[in-house]
Scaffold this motif. Structure first.
Motif, PDB file in Angstrom:
ATOM      1  N   UNK A  40     -18.810  -9.698  12.040  1.00 31.67           N
ATOM      2  CA  UNK A  40     -17.434  -9.314  12.364  1.00 31.67           C
ATOM      3  C   UNK A  40     -17.108  -8.015  11.651  1.00 31.67           C
ATOM      4  N   UNK A  41     -16.179  -7.268  12.226  1.00 29.94           N
ATOM      5  CA  UNK A  41     -15.661  -6.083  11.562  1.00 29.94           C
ATOM      6  C   UNK A  41     -14.296  -6.428  10.992  1.00 29.94           C
ATOM      7  N   UNK A  42     -14.039  -5.963   9.780  1.00 29.48           N
ATOM      8  CA  UNK A  42     -12.762  -6.229   9.121  1.00 29.48           C
ATOM      9  C   UNK A  42     -12.237  -4.918   8.541  1.00 29.48           C
ATOM     10  N   UNK A  43     -10.993  -4.611   8.880  1.00 32.63           N
ATOM     11  CA  UNK A  43     -10.348  -3.395   8.408  1.00 32.63           C
ATOM     12  C   UNK A  43      -9.542  -3.729   7.160  1.00 32.63           C
ATOM     13  N   UNK A  44      -9.863  -3.078   6.043  1.00 36.72           N
ATOM     14  CA  UNK A  44      -9.199  -3.344   4.766  1.00 36.72           C
ATOM     15  C   UNK A  44      -8.336  -2.152   4.391  1.00 36.72           C
ATOM     16  N   UNK A  45      -7.036  -2.311   4.511  1.00 34.18           N
ATOM     17  CA  UNK A  45      -6.097  -1.249   4.172  1.00 34.18           C
ATOM     18  C   UNK A  45      -5.206  -1.634   3.006  1.00 34.18           C
ATOM     19  N   UNK A  46      -5.522  -2.739   2.354  1.00 36.31           N
ATOM     20  CA  UNK A  46      -4.678  -3.209   1.270  1.00 36.31           C
ATOM     21  C   UNK A  46      -3.572  -4.092   1.814  1.00 36.31           C
ATOM     22  N   UNK A  47      -2.735  -4.591   0.922  1.00 30.02           N
ATOM     23  CA  UNK A  47      -1.618  -5.448   1.313  1.00 30.02           C
ATOM     24  C   UNK A  47      -0.328  -4.651   1.333  1.00 30.02           C
ATOM     25  N   UNK A  48       0.691  -5.199   1.981  1.00 32.25           N
ATOM     26  CA  UNK A  48       1.937  -4.465   2.138  1.00 32.25           C
ATOM     27  C   UNK A  48       3.164  -5.330   1.922  1.00 32.25           C
ATOM     28  N   UNK A  49       4.303  -4.678   2.068  1.00 32.37           N
ATOM     29  CA  UNK A  49       5.601  -5.359   1.951  1.00 32.37           C
ATOM     30  C   UNK A  49       6.547  -4.760   2.977  1.00 32.37           C
ATOM     31  N   UNK A  50       7.478  -5.564   3.427  1.00 31.92           N
ATOM     32  CA  UNK A  50       8.487  -5.118   4.375  1.00 31.92           C
ATOM     33  C   UNK A  50       9.820  -5.751   4.013  1.00 31.92           C
ATOM     34  N   UNK A  51      10.915  -5.109   4.465  1.00 32.28           N
ATOM     35  CA  UNK A  51      12.247  -5.611   4.100  1.00 32.28           C
ATOM     36  C   UNK A  51      13.236  -5.361   5.232  1.00 32.28           C
ATOM     37  N   UNK A  84      11.313  -2.490  10.599  1.00 34.86           N
ATOM     38  CA  UNK A  84      11.868  -2.666   9.265  1.00 34.86           C
ATOM     39  C   UNK A  84      11.132  -1.706   8.335  1.00 34.86           C
ATOM     40  N   UNK A  85      11.773  -1.339   7.267  1.00 41.57           N
ATOM     41  CA  UNK A  85      11.154  -0.501   6.242  1.00 41.57           C
ATOM     42  C   UNK A  85       9.950  -1.254   5.693  1.00 41.57           C
ATOM     43  N   UNK A  86       8.832  -0.530   5.469  1.00 43.16           N
ATOM     44  CA  UNK A  86       7.617  -1.182   4.985  1.00 43.16           C
ATOM     45  C   UNK A  86       6.699  -0.178   4.315  1.00 43.16           C
ATOM     46  N   UNK A  87       5.750  -0.691   3.562  1.00 43.46           N
ATOM     47  CA  UNK A  87       4.760   0.171   2.950  1.00 43.46           C
ATOM     48  C   UNK A  87       3.658  -0.621   2.287  1.00 43.46           C
ATOM     49  N   UNK A  88       2.592   0.086   1.940  1.00 44.14           N
ATOM     50  CA  UNK A  88       1.475  -0.538   1.237  1.00 44.14           C
ATOM     51  C   UNK A  88       1.815  -0.705  -0.235  1.00 44.14           C
ATOM     52  N   UNK A  89       1.252  -1.734  -0.855  1.00 53.73           N
ATOM     53  CA  UNK A  89       1.561  -2.030  -2.249  1.00 53.73           C
ATOM     54  C   UNK A  89       1.087  -0.939  -3.211  1.00 53.73           C
ATOM     55  N   UNK A  90      -0.007  -0.269  -2.903  1.00 53.42           N
ATOM     56  CA  UNK A  90      -0.518   0.805  -3.778  1.00 53.42           C
ATOM     57  C   UNK A  90      -0.598   0.359  -5.236  1.00 53.42           C
ATOM     58  N   UNK A  91      -1.176  -0.811  -5.475  1.00 52.44           N
ATOM     59  CA  UNK A  91      -1.368  -1.371  -6.823  1.00 52.44           C
ATOM     60  C   UNK A  91      -0.073  -1.798  -7.517  1.00 52.44           C
TER      61      UNK A  91
END
Length: 193
Positions: A40-51, A84-91
């Motif tokens: 399988x192929x898996x795309x890893x872009x990190x985790x995120x948050x939205x509000x 909704x506003x969202x973004x990656x956690x970036x650590x």
């Protein structure tokens, strides 16, 4: 808890241009006890948050609109998406991330957020889990124009809709973003606004 029926055999990086696309080869033990090798192929872009920002007194919500290339490629003639506003956690931890993203994208400086749930958005191909938040906003919290960060190529329009108009936009297809639909329905189902 690790799944004892899965054994990773090999992971190859197919692309590390934007985020990481891996080809994963694994051995899977089936219900009958036999094993098989799968890829399988898996795309890893990190985790995120939205509000979803909401105003109880005005019965309004703050959303954003921006160009999303994948939607354009898949038939969205303008490529613009209301979200909704969202973004990656970036650590960062999810709460810190969403407060930062809210100010960058919408111009609203919020101090109190409520985490409502987490969700994998496309678990068949993307590793990302998104942390979902809601928060009340008022006009006094608007400290900047928003619009995102120019150095990240963001060109975000800040929108304010009545909750009823936003929900209608789901029915008309004007809002097609899953995280946005989930949060709008959440605040309506929970009678928050």
């Amino acid at each position: 808890m690790q799944n004892s029926n899965i054994k990773i055999v090999k992971t190859e990086i197919l692309s590390d241009n934007w985020y990481i696309l891996n080809k994963v080869t694994y051995e899977k033990t089936k219900k009958d006890g036999s094993t098989e090798i799968q890829n399988r192929e898996a795309y890893d872009r990190g985790n995120g948050a939205t509000i979803l920002l909401y105003n109880k007194n005005l019965s309004t919500v703050i959303l954003t609109r921006q160009f999303r290339l994948p939607t354009y490629i898949n038939g969205n003639s303008t490529g613009m998406l209301i979200e909704t506003c969202a973004g990656l956690l970036d650590n960062d931890n999810p709460e810190k991330c969403i407060k930062r993203e809210t100010e960058e994208e919408t111009g609203y400086k919020i101090s109190k957020v409520e985490k409502v749930f987490e969700s994998y958005m496309s678990p068949g191909s993307v590793t990302e889990i998104i942390h979902f938040f809601i928060a009340e906003y008022s006009k006094e919290m608007k400290t900047a124009d928003g619009g995102g960060l120019e150095e990240e190529g963001e060109d975000i329009e800040v929108l304010e809709f009545s909750i009823n108009d936003a929900l209608t936009m789901i029915d008309t297809g004007e809002i097609k973003d899953a995280k946005t639909i989930m949060l709008l329905q959440y605040v309506r189902l929970k009678n928050i606004i």
